[in-house]
Design an enzyme around this catalytic site. Structure first.
Site, short mmCIF file in Angstrom:
data_model
loop_
_atom_site.label_atom_id
_atom_site.label_comp_id
_atom_site.label_asym_id
_atom_site.label_seq_id
_atom_site.Cartn_x
_atom_site.Cartn_y
_atom_site.Cartn_z
N HIS A 124 -14.14 -59.02 -23.97
CA HIS A 124 -12.79 -58.87 -24.35
C HIS A 124 -12.64 -59.88 -25.59
CE1 HIS A 124 -8.86 -57.34 -22.69
NE2 HIS A 124 -8.55 -57.77 -23.79
N TYR B 288 -0.86 -47.48 -25.11
CA TYR B 288 0.63 -48.34 -25.04
C TYR B 288 1.52 -47.14 -25.65
CZ TYR B 288 -1.49 -52.51 -23.44
OH TYR B 288 -2.32 -53.62 -22.78
N GLU C 224 -12.09 -51.94 -25.94
CA GLU C 224 -11.10 -51.65 -27.29
C GLU C 224 -12.28 -51.66 -28.62
OE1 GLU C 224 -7.26 -52.95 -27.69
OE2 GLU C 224 -6.58 -51.88 -25.94
C1 NOJ Z 1 -5.04 -54.31 -25.56
C2 NOJ Z 1 -5.82 -55.62 -25.17
O1 NOJ Z 1 -6.88 -55.60 -24.72
C3 NOJ Z 1 -5.11 -56.75 -24.75
O2 NOJ Z 1 -5.89 -58.01 -25.01
C4 NOJ Z 1 -3.56 -57.03 -25.36
O3 NOJ Z 1 -3.22 -58.02 -24.94
C5 NOJ Z 1 -2.94 -55.72 -25.00
N1 NOJ Z 1 -3.72 -54.71 -25.66
C6 NOJ Z 1 -1.40 -55.73 -25.67
O4 NOJ Z 1 -1.49 -55.73 -27.12
#
Ligand code: NOJ
Length: 507
Positions: A146, A333, A191
């Site tokens: 991550h 999101y 991601e």
């Molecule tokens: C995706 C990421 O994986 C995470 O680390 C981040 O805080 C959230 N999106 C919100 O932006």
């Protein structure tokens, strides 16, 4: 399936997409559906240099260029979960979640970046965390990467160096060996788009390399091969023994045409962004989307390059990457509007990923919540439906979804967001999408990368002025708890915020 429909009305939003509003509707999730929460190590753990941990790229960025972070903050202490993990697990129990997703800090268990030295203090921390979660029946879902690349590996090019494939595979092996007996859900990499496009092709994420139109494509290919290497290793050497699942988590925003003249621009945006990673793994071609290959090859030629800046896979690599995920981990999101007209031609630096894609972007509804996320539930439905149709309905775990606000315990905008997105997800499930789990981002407020602590995503608020980083349930925590407890989404449930949030029996 229990479904009490009291009142439905359908409105058309600006794009003519149907928005389903179920007022006081109670809708049931499928039997066995799993609910969880998520965090990541750098964003919550703190203890950045304690007990043998060495520097990663976020330590390096925040320490050497603090002005790059909106509030000049860093993750040195963050939520101090390294010391307060028991309180975190208490919160998971209060919510009653089935699983919690967290990540392992590479340099906390491998201080040299390599497996020649294993840091026992780091191993103890993750063992304690995993064992304490399991004690209360909370399944650990562990992300290996991550975003915390060891700084030493970055000095050697990080994700642009093909040796990263072995470096990452070695790290994965150590984690499978140490924790595989108890961890059944493994996310290899979180991601790819943010890692490569934002970190290597831009300066929005560490390491802020910003070698546009070149570095992000090198990074992406190495990353997909690293993921597939870890996947095959588990499959070959650990699966029969441990019976876990291994998958990649991709972020996917939905791109919607600004008007019907711009369908092509929207389709290309979806192809270039998230399909860039889904196609090689989940499509029958096992390769990048055709439009991407063609456009980047043509542009590269025009620009005087001798070969495409998009580094293509060899036939062997295609075979190796195709099918290398037991499920699709999906972070979603929001939705963005796109258009294409004359003005776009000179909008971006050339070469760059945005120039290769060549569309203009606009937000849907101007961030009514005041934070960084637009509340557009129908975009989630469109995304899920498209993935079902394009990729043969793969099993999906929603590994992140959430909304950011400013500080405050009564977070009605977040409650509205969660309800809308869960309802959109249920629409997709009812039409056949194989979605098996949902993860709220985040269990609690944490370090939001370049936004520092200014954007808060937590079901629990964290008080950064208190020495114990006091965590307090927000209204959304009560609402989420009720969803998990009942396995239903009650659009009108009104929690009693004066009652302390408590641990139900059996948790
Ligand atoms: C995706 C990421 O994986 C995470 O680390 C981040 O805080 C959230 N999106 C919100 O932006």
């Amino acid at each position: 399936m229990l479904r009490v429909l009291i009142f439905i009305f359908i409105v058309n939003n600006i794009n003519g997409q149907p928005d389903h509003h179920y007022e006081c509707d109670v809708r049931a999730f499928p039997e066995g559906f799993l609910f969880g929460t998520a965090t990541s190590s750098y964003q919550t753990e703190g203890a950045w240099n304690k007990s043998g941990k060495t520097e990663n790229i976020w330590d390096h960025l925040t320490h050497t260029q603090p002005y790059e972070i909106l509030d000049h903050s860093n993750g040195d202490v963050a939520d101090d979960s390294y010391h307060l993990y028991k309180r975190d697990i208490e919160m998971m129990r209060e919510l009653g979640v089935h699983f919690h997703r967290f990540s392992i800090s590479w340099t906390r268990i491998l201080p040299t970046s390599f497996p020649d030295e294993i840091n026992q203090d780091g191993v103890d921390y993750y063992n304690n965390l995993i064992n304490e979660m399991l004690k209360y029946g909370i399944e650990p879902m562990v992300t290996l990467y991550h975003w915390e690349l060891p700084q030493k590996l970055q000095l050697m090019g990080g994700w642009t160096n093909p040796n990263i494939i072995n470096w990452f595979a070695d790290f994965a092996r150590v984690a499978f060996e140490l924790f595989g007996d108890r961890v059944k859900y493994w996310v290899t990499i979180n991601e790819p788009y943010q890692i490569c496009n934002e970190g290597y092709g831009d300066r929005n994420m560490a390491p802020m390399l910003n070698v546009k139109g070149v570095a992000e494509y090198i990074c992406t290919k190495n990353l997909l091969l690293a993921h597939a290497t870890a996947y095959h290793m588990y499959d070959r050497e650990y699966r029969s023994k441990y019976k876990g699942v291994v998958f990649i988590t991709c972020s996917a925003s939905w791109y919607e045409p600004e008007s019907q003249d711009h369908y092509g621009a929207a389709w290309e945006s979806n192809q270039f962004t998230w399909a860039q990673h889904l196609h090689p793994i989940f499509s029958h071609t096992g390769d990048y989307p055709r439009i991407m290959k063609e456009k980047i090859a043509a542009k590269s030629k025009e620009q005087g390059f001798f070969r495409s800046r998009l580094i293509e896979f060899t036939p062997e690599e295609i075979k190796f990457v195709k099918g290398s995920s037991d499920a699709l981990g999906l972070n979603h999101y929001s939705t963005t509007l796109v258009y294409k007209n004359e003005s776009v031609k000179h909008m971006y630096e050339s070469p760059s990923f945005m120039d290769d894609l060549g569309v203009g972007m606009a937000s849907v509804n101007d961030r009514q919540g005041g934070g960084m996320v637009d509340d557009v539930p129908w975009g989630f439905y469109n995304l899920l439906t498209t993935i079902r149709e394009e990729y043969g309905n793969p099993p999906i775990y929603i590994t992140e979804n959430g909304f950011s606000t400013k500080a405050g315990l009564v977070d009605d905008d977040r409650v509205t967001y969660y309800r809308g997105y869960l309802s959109a997800m249920l629409d997709a499930i009812e039409e056949g999408s194989d979605i098996q789990a949902y993860t709220a981002w985040s269990l609690m407020d944490n370090f939001e990368w370049k936004m520092g602590y200014t954007e808060r995503f937590g079901l629990y608020e964290v008080d950064y002025n208190s020495s114990d980083r006091t965590r307090t349930a927000r209204k959304s925590a009560y609402v989420y708890k009720e969803i998990v407890r009942t396995g239903t989404l009650d659009m009108c449930y009104a929690p009693d915020l004066f009652m302390p949030i408590s641990i139900d029996e059996g948790h």
